[in-house]
Scaffold this motif. Structure first.
Motif, short mmCIF file in Angstrom:
data_model
loop_
_atom_site.label_atom_id
_atom_site.label_comp_id
_atom_site.label_asym_id
_atom_site.label_seq_id
_atom_site.Cartn_x
_atom_site.Cartn_y
_atom_site.Cartn_z
N THR A 195 40.29 22.45 46.34
CA THR A 195 39.53 23.06 45.24
C THR A 195 39.13 24.42 45.78
N GLU A 196 39.27 24.95 44.96
CA GLU A 196 39.22 26.31 45.12
C GLU A 196 37.89 26.99 44.79
N ALA A 197 37.34 28.49 45.33
CA ALA A 197 36.30 29.26 44.53
C ALA A 197 36.50 30.75 45.33
N PRO A 198 37.86 31.53 44.13
CA PRO A 198 38.18 32.73 44.46
C PRO A 198 38.13 34.12 43.89
N LEU A 199 36.38 33.79 43.19
CA LEU A 199 35.94 34.34 42.60
C LEU A 199 35.29 35.12 43.19
N ALA A 200 34.41 35.02 44.16
CA ALA A 200 33.42 35.87 44.76
C ALA A 200 34.17 37.52 45.19
N PRO A 201 33.35 38.62 45.09
CA PRO A 201 34.33 40.18 44.76
C PRO A 201 35.17 39.86 46.13
N TYR A 202 34.83 39.63 47.01
CA TYR A 202 36.39 39.50 49.23
C TYR A 202 37.11 39.13 48.33
N SER A 203 37.07 37.65 48.60
CA SER A 203 38.16 37.33 47.82
C SER A 203 39.55 37.82 46.74
N MET A 204 38.38 37.95 45.55
CA MET A 204 39.62 38.77 44.43
C MET A 204 39.74 40.28 45.16
N VAL A 205 39.42 40.78 45.56
CA VAL A 205 40.27 42.13 46.67
C VAL A 205 41.73 41.41 47.35
N CYS A 206 40.79 40.36 48.15
CA CYS A 206 41.96 40.49 48.61
C CYS A 206 43.06 39.64 47.72
N GLN A 207 43.15 39.19 46.01
CA GLN A 207 43.99 39.06 45.77
C GLN A 207 44.92 40.33 44.89
N LEU A 208 43.83 41.10 44.92
CA LEU A 208 44.38 42.39 43.97
C LEU A 208 45.88 43.16 44.84
N GLY A 209 46.46 42.53 45.61
CA GLY A 209 47.90 42.92 46.39
C GLY A 209 48.33 41.94 45.95
N TYR A 210 48.41 40.66 44.94
CA TYR A 210 49.42 40.34 44.13
C TYR A 210 50.19 41.04 43.06
N GLU A 211 50.75 41.57 43.28
CA GLU A 211 52.20 42.03 41.71
C GLU A 211 51.84 40.85 40.69
N GLU A 212 52.10 39.90 40.81
CA GLU A 212 52.49 39.10 39.50
C GLU A 212 50.62 38.52 39.34
N LEU A 213 49.64 39.09 39.61
CA LEU A 213 48.79 39.17 39.15
C LEU A 213 48.07 39.70 38.27
N SER A 214 47.33 38.84 36.40
CA SER A 214 47.21 39.28 35.38
C SER A 214 45.44 40.11 35.03
N THR A 215 46.30 41.81 35.15
CA THR A 215 45.02 42.53 34.43
C THR A 215 44.51 42.92 33.62
N GLU A 216 45.90 41.45 32.40
CA GLU A 216 45.07 41.80 31.20
C GLU A 216 43.03 41.94 30.59
N THR A 217 42.96 42.75 29.51
CA THR A 217 41.22 42.16 29.35
C THR A 217 41.60 41.84 28.25
N ASP A 218 41.93 40.82 27.26
CA ASP A 218 42.25 40.23 26.43
C ASP A 218 42.23 38.84 26.75
N PRO A 219 41.19 38.26 27.37
CA PRO A 219 41.43 36.40 27.57
C PRO A 219 43.09 35.91 26.44
N SER A 220 42.72 36.08 25.90
CA SER A 220 44.07 35.53 25.17
C SER A 220 45.51 35.75 25.35
N ARG A 221 45.55 36.44 26.13
CA ARG A 221 46.65 37.35 25.88
C ARG A 221 46.96 37.67 27.37
N ALA A 222 46.15 37.17 28.43
CA ALA A 222 45.79 37.40 29.87
C ALA A 222 46.62 36.87 30.82
N TYR A 223 47.03 35.21 29.98
CA TYR A 223 48.12 34.12 31.18
C TYR A 223 49.16 33.49 29.45
#
Length: 414
Positions: A195-223
């Motif tokens: 199980t994972e819980a990576p959606l706290a602010p600190y955890s999310m900032v750590c993920q922003l370094g992943y080039e593979e992360l989607s920053t699309e704002t439309d949920p139907s188009r993000a993934y």
């Protein structure tokens, strides 16, 4: 412990806490219907971050199933694990398991990629805002990757082999393989998953370094993996725990054998080297099939890694063709995670849970939000597909270079 002679590792229990359902039943209903629950991130403190879409677990009340004394010691990712383990044990008819006679007969293995970021962030804020006297004593353990394994085993008094796998997203499958091998070596029961819980602010900032992360704002188009519109993955929280045990002990107590963990293999090809992941993933598939004694044409469905990065998607499609031959372009492929997000180590465990349920129901769940496939794959989209499923292949790759493949065999009639 039972004698290890010809022991088969059987899945007898499934427990799920996911963005699309906080029970196995609700998870499967949403999964088979192809529902997408991806939405804007609502967690406090995340409003200003460029990551806008994720799979959040909503409506989960940990206090309903977990004692207060365990809640205060643990992070959200462990709350998910404790609840999912309870669900899985209950499903396996081990909810009130008494290990006093054989305290070493049950073990625990989990995988974690992010640990207890929310708990750790809160305590560090206390440290710098108020001083060291305001830091709680559980800061030293709640953030740690092994916290879920430790807390499940302590709470349940399980003294069998206990461990944690920290090997990238593919660690979720590796944890299940560790459990199966412990069973084959003589342990009667293993509680395994992630199980994972990576959606706290600190955890999310750590993920922003992943080039593979989607920053699309439309949920139907993000993934949208395997399409021209692929622009990365979105993260998710939650996960699943499974009960893996010796078939003989399961049959003796009248438990249902839902599936067998038949084969597994892992390789490593380097961080973000997606072109190399083709060879590494194909080799993992070949070795997993060899261990399972399974011919490529026997694979009835593939639960894909589906990263959502064009180069990685192409490598995965080619890896299937490499490992399965012509069957690789004909076998049905699905990626239910596009409707809930990619929960790091928890993602392939949720896929494994879905694969077991798919074999039980003879139904391949669709890949939400995906329509125009641009790779040579028989990707199931739109609606679920009826099929007789005896063998499922689950794939996972990590951002740091791990590749893993797991072969499951249907339990009924074996």
């Amino acid at each position: 412990m039972s004698a290890p002679h010809e022991r088969r590792a059987a899945v007898t229990g499934i427990g799920v806490v996911a963005p699309n359902g906080t029970s196995t039943e609700t998870f499967w209903k949403a999964t088979q219907e192809g529902l997408s629950v991806l939405d804007r991130v609502t967690r406090e403190g995340c409003e200003h971050l460029p990551l806008k879409v994720a799979g959040e677990v909503r409506g989960f009340e940990p206090a309903a199933t977990i004692d207060e004394r365990f809640l205060v010691q643990t992070d959200r990712f462990t709350h998910f694990a404790l609840a999912a383990a309870d669900f899985a044990l209950e499903d396996a008819r081990l909810g009130q398991a008494d290990t006093s006679g054989e305290p070493y007969s049950i073990g625990v293995v989990t995988a974690a990629g992010s640990g207890g970021g929310e708990f750790g962030q809160r305590e560090l804020q206390q440290l710098w805002g108020k001083g060291s006297r305001f830091v709680g004593p559980y800061q030293s353990i709640a953030w740690f990757y092994a916290a879920s394994t430790g807390q499940i085993s302590i709470r349940r008094k399980f003294k069998g082999p206990c461990s944690v796998v920290a090997s990238d997203e593919a660690g979720g499958l590796d944890a299940l393989a560790h459990a199966a091998r412990a069973v084959r070596r003589g342990t009667d029961v293993m509680v395994a998953g992630s199980t994972e819980a990576p959606l706290a602010p600190y955890s999310m900032v750590c993920q922003l370094g992943y080039e593979e992360l989607s920053t699309e704002t439309d949920p139907s188009r993000a993934y949208r993996p395997f399409t021209e519109a692929a622009r990365g993955f979105v993260p998710a929280e939650g996960g699943a725990m499974l009960v893996v045990e010796a078939e003989t002990s399961a049959r003796e107590r009248g438990a249902d054998v839902r599936a067998y963990v038949a084969g597994h293999a892992a390789t490593f090809t380097g961080a973000s080297r997606w072109d190399r992941s083709r060879d590494g993933l194909a080799q993992a598939v070949r070795l997993a099939l060899d261990e399972a004694g399974c011919a490529p044409e026997e694979v009835d469905v593939v639960f894909a890694d589906a990263l959502g990065v064009p180069e990685a998607d192409r490598a995965e499609a080619l890896a299937l063709a490499d490992a399965l031959g012509a069957h690789g372009t004909r076998v049905p492929v699905t990626a239910p995670k596009t409707g809930i997000g990619r929960g790091y180590c928890a993602a392939p465990v949720l896929d494994t849970a879905a694969a077991v349920l798919a074999m039980e129901h003879g139904l391949i769940p669709p890949t939400p939000n995906v329509a125009d496939v641009c790779h040579d794959l028989d990707l199931v989209t739109g609606r679920a597909r009826v099929a007789e499923l005896r063998t499922a292949l689950v794939l996972s790759r990590g951002l740091m270079g791990s590749n893993s493949a797991l072969v499951l065999r249907h339990g009924a009639g074996q």
